[in-house]
Scaffold this motif. Structure first.
Motif, short mmCIF file in Angstrom:
data_model
loop_
_atom_site.label_atom_id
_atom_site.label_comp_id
_atom_site.label_asym_id
_atom_site.label_seq_id
_atom_site.Cartn_x
_atom_site.Cartn_y
_atom_site.Cartn_z
N LEU A 119 0.80 -1.09 0.14
CA LEU A 119 -0.03 -0.10 -0.07
C LEU A 119 0.78 1.22 0.05
O LEU A 119 1.65 1.52 1.12
CB LEU A 119 -0.83 -0.07 1.28
CG LEU A 119 -1.88 1.32 1.32
CD1 LEU A 119 -2.84 1.24 0.18
CD2 LEU A 119 -2.54 1.18 2.56
N GLU A 120 0.86 2.09 -1.15
CA GLU A 120 1.60 3.01 -1.20
C GLU A 120 1.19 4.18 -0.60
O GLU A 120 0.03 4.57 -0.31
CB GLU A 120 1.73 3.17 -2.65
CG GLU A 120 2.60 2.38 -3.55
CD GLU A 120 4.28 2.28 -3.18
OE1 GLU A 120 4.81 3.03 -2.63
OE2 GLU A 120 5.00 1.53 -3.42
N TYR A 121 1.94 5.51 -0.54
CA TYR A 121 1.28 6.69 -0.10
C TYR A 121 0.49 7.11 -1.22
O TYR A 121 0.55 7.02 -2.49
CB TYR A 121 2.50 7.86 0.20
CG TYR A 121 3.25 7.36 1.36
CD1 TYR A 121 2.74 7.73 2.63
CD2 TYR A 121 4.55 6.84 1.31
CE1 TYR A 121 3.63 7.37 3.74
CE2 TYR A 121 5.32 6.54 2.54
CZ TYR A 121 4.92 6.90 3.61
OH TYR A 121 5.66 6.58 4.67
N LEU A 122 -0.51 7.93 -0.59
CA LEU A 122 -1.39 9.00 -1.57
C LEU A 122 -0.72 9.74 -2.44
O LEU A 122 0.08 10.67 -1.87
CB LEU A 122 -2.43 9.51 -0.75
CG LEU A 122 -3.49 10.27 -1.09
CD1 LEU A 122 -4.42 9.71 -2.17
CD2 LEU A 122 -3.96 11.11 -0.23
N SER A 123 -1.23 10.13 -3.69
CA SER A 123 -0.64 11.00 -4.70
C SER A 123 -1.67 11.17 -5.63
O SER A 123 -2.32 10.57 -5.95
CB SER A 123 0.63 10.59 -5.23
OG SER A 123 1.21 11.52 -6.16
N ALA A 124 -1.55 12.57 -5.97
CA ALA A 124 -2.46 13.07 -6.97
C ALA A 124 -1.64 13.05 -8.46
O ALA A 124 -2.23 13.43 -9.33
CB ALA A 124 -2.84 14.47 -6.91
N GLU A 125 -0.39 12.67 -8.22
CA GLU A 125 0.34 12.77 -9.61
C GLU A 125 -0.19 11.73 -10.76
O GLU A 125 -0.66 10.63 -10.32
CB GLU A 125 1.90 12.49 -9.22
CG GLU A 125 2.43 13.49 -8.27
CD GLU A 125 3.89 12.96 -7.96
OE1 GLU A 125 4.87 13.46 -8.40
OE2 GLU A 125 3.86 12.17 -6.99
N LEU A 310 2.95 18.26 -4.04
CA LEU A 310 1.87 19.06 -3.90
C LEU A 310 1.28 19.85 -4.66
O LEU A 310 0.21 20.01 -4.91
CB LEU A 310 2.79 20.14 -2.82
CG LEU A 310 2.29 21.52 -2.56
CD1 LEU A 310 0.87 21.02 -1.48
CD2 LEU A 310 3.31 22.59 -2.02
N GLU A 311 2.15 20.34 -5.85
CA GLU A 311 1.55 20.77 -7.13
C GLU A 311 0.63 20.10 -7.83
O GLU A 311 -0.34 20.61 -8.39
CB GLU A 311 2.81 21.00 -7.97
CG GLU A 311 3.71 22.37 -7.37
CD GLU A 311 2.95 23.72 -7.36
OE1 GLU A 311 2.01 23.88 -7.98
OE2 GLU A 311 3.67 24.49 -6.72
N ALA A 312 0.54 18.86 -7.92
CA ALA A 312 -0.29 17.73 -8.34
C ALA A 312 -1.73 17.88 -7.71
O ALA A 312 -2.59 17.92 -8.32
CB ALA A 312 0.40 16.40 -8.36
N PHE A 313 -1.50 18.01 -6.32
CA PHE A 313 -2.93 17.97 -5.64
C PHE A 313 -3.49 19.30 -5.87
O PHE A 313 -4.71 19.41 -6.04
CB PHE A 313 -2.53 17.79 -4.10
CG PHE A 313 -3.76 18.07 -3.48
CD1 PHE A 313 -4.82 16.99 -3.35
CD2 PHE A 313 -3.88 19.12 -2.41
CE1 PHE A 313 -6.12 17.37 -2.73
CE2 PHE A 313 -5.00 19.43 -1.72
CZ PHE A 313 -6.17 18.51 -1.86
N ILE A 314 -2.72 20.39 -5.93
CA ILE A 314 -3.18 21.60 -6.03
C ILE A 314 -4.07 21.87 -7.12
O ILE A 314 -4.98 22.31 -7.54
CB ILE A 314 -2.16 22.73 -6.00
CG1 ILE A 314 -1.68 23.01 -4.44
CG2 ILE A 314 -2.72 24.12 -6.17
CD1 ILE A 314 -0.44 23.83 -4.23
#
Length: 397
Positions: A119-125, A310-314
């Motif tokens: 289970l990986e960390y959450l990412s919006a990338e 961070l930028e991907a989530f924004i």
């Protein structure tokens, strides 16, 4: 998936979740929510292996930090010590955030290979969409990489059944809110007070925001859970002994230091606040389900490795906003994560407040309708698909 070795299937499947606590409460926060949901909503037999029970107790106060084994909310919580005892691996093994499984456990897995999920960390990338669910051969077994995320091509987000209905029932309930404030040793704030929760890492913006809030015209109540930012808060008020229960007032700003609360209480705290400053992964996701404006303090890494994340989530979070409001949120969240420059942007942020408040609700609805779905439900479906693909091996096919 035809190369997956035969899996011995029990009914219902048993699950082992391994959690190596690194960032105080983020890792265990996610793993504990997941374990509780798998046991409570899906009737699964779940063992949660934790190497730092003291951190777990902060999230579940009735637990025993000294117990090698205990039952909490239908989950068998086990102390993951260096001298790991030989145990029979579960049908499904969750390796939380790339923690390394005990050597003896790995060896036992080879005898009856389980469904093994990292289970990986959450990412919006966007790159995680191409990596989500990919298999990787390890020691004659297969480990699958599983990425939580904000779109259907990922594993989704932790969202318990009925959470949003409980939120919507709680928010207008005057009695429930009064009881919550009482549980914190506080009276309900005046209706014209803006309530802010401040849960973050050390941040140079704290003094400048406090200056703006104290000198403004809006009455502000800042709720600070015990954590890493507390020394900065205390220093601004000239108090070296801040602790849960401490209260400070300067100008239009009141700061109340809160004790560390359970996960259920933290959800309610987010629901009650007008604006939530959150950090890491667990509280960041919960703030989005609160449907209130939020500012995220991402976990800082060396060489600014966290900045693209961070930028991907924004980018995703601001996609439903107008250009001007999106730029405002971007600039403020970037300033918050740089540790300077947030104070001068505060009045602009307040000028856009009605639109930002509406956007928070729209974003929450968007995640429910067009996001990646429930992480727990997706994990259950994913593991069943792997088991089903391995079933012919069990029948000699």
């Amino acid at each position: 998936m035809s190369s997956q070795p035969a899996i011995i299937i029990t009914s219902p499947p048993s699950w082992d979740i391994f959690c190596n606590v690194i960032d105080n409460y983020g890792d265990i926060g996610v793993c504990w929510r997941l374990a509780r949901q798998l046991a409570g909503e899906y009737g699964l037999s779940v063992r949660l292996w934790v190497d730092d029970l003291a951190s777990f107790v902060r999230l579940h106060p009735s637990a025993d930090a000294q117990a090698a084994l205990q039952w909490c909310c239908g989950v068998q919580v086990c102390h993951w010590s260096q001298s790991f005892a030989g145990v029979q691996p579960a049908t499904v093994v969750i390796e939380g955030f790339g923690c390394q499984l005990p050597a003896s456990y790995l060896q036992a897995m080879e005898t009856s290979p389980p469904v093994w999920i990292n289970l990986e960390y959450l990412s919006a990338e966007s790159w995680v969409e191409g990596c989500h669910g990919l298999p990787s051969p390890v020691r004659a077994m297969i480990r699958y990489f599983y990425f939580p995320g904000f779109v259907p091509a990922t594993g989704g987000l932790l969202l318990e059944s009925g959470l949003l209905a409980r939120r919507d029932a709680f928010c207008p309930d005057v009695g429930a809110k009064s009881r919550f404030w009482h549980s914190l040793g506080m009276l309900a704030p005046d209706p014209d007070t803006m309530i802010v929760s401040l849960f973050c890492y050390e941040n140079g913006n704290v003094p400048e925001l406090f200056e703006v809030w104290a000198g403004g015209t809006q009455r502000m109540l800042c709720l600070v859970p015990e954590g890493r930012v507390l020394p900065q808060v205390a220093a601004w008020f000239g108090d070296a002994a801040a602790a849960a229960g401490s209260r400070y007032v300067r100008g239009m700003l009141e700061v109340q230091v809160l004790p560390f609360v359970s996960q259920q209480q933290y959800d309610q705290l987010l629901w009650l606040c007008d604006l939530n400053f959150v950090r890491g992964e667990d509280s960041m996701v919960r703030a989005q389900w609160a449907a209130k404006p939020m500012l995220w303090h991402i976990y800082p890494q060396q060489d600014m490795a966290h900045w693209p994340k961070l930028e991907a989530f924004i980018d995703r979070y601001c996609a439903l906003l107008s250009h001007d409001d999106a730029m405002l949120v971007r600039h403020l969240m970037e300033a918050w994560n740089r540790g300077c420059g947030a104070g001068p942007l505060w009045q602009q942020y307040m000028g856009a407040w009605p639109r930002l408040h509406a956007h928070a609700g729209q974003w929450c609805s968007h995640l429910c309708e067009d996001g990646g779905g429930s992480l727990a439900a997706n994990l259950v479906d994913f593991s069943r698909q792997i088991m089903d693909s391995a079933a012919p091996n069990l029948r000699g096919g």
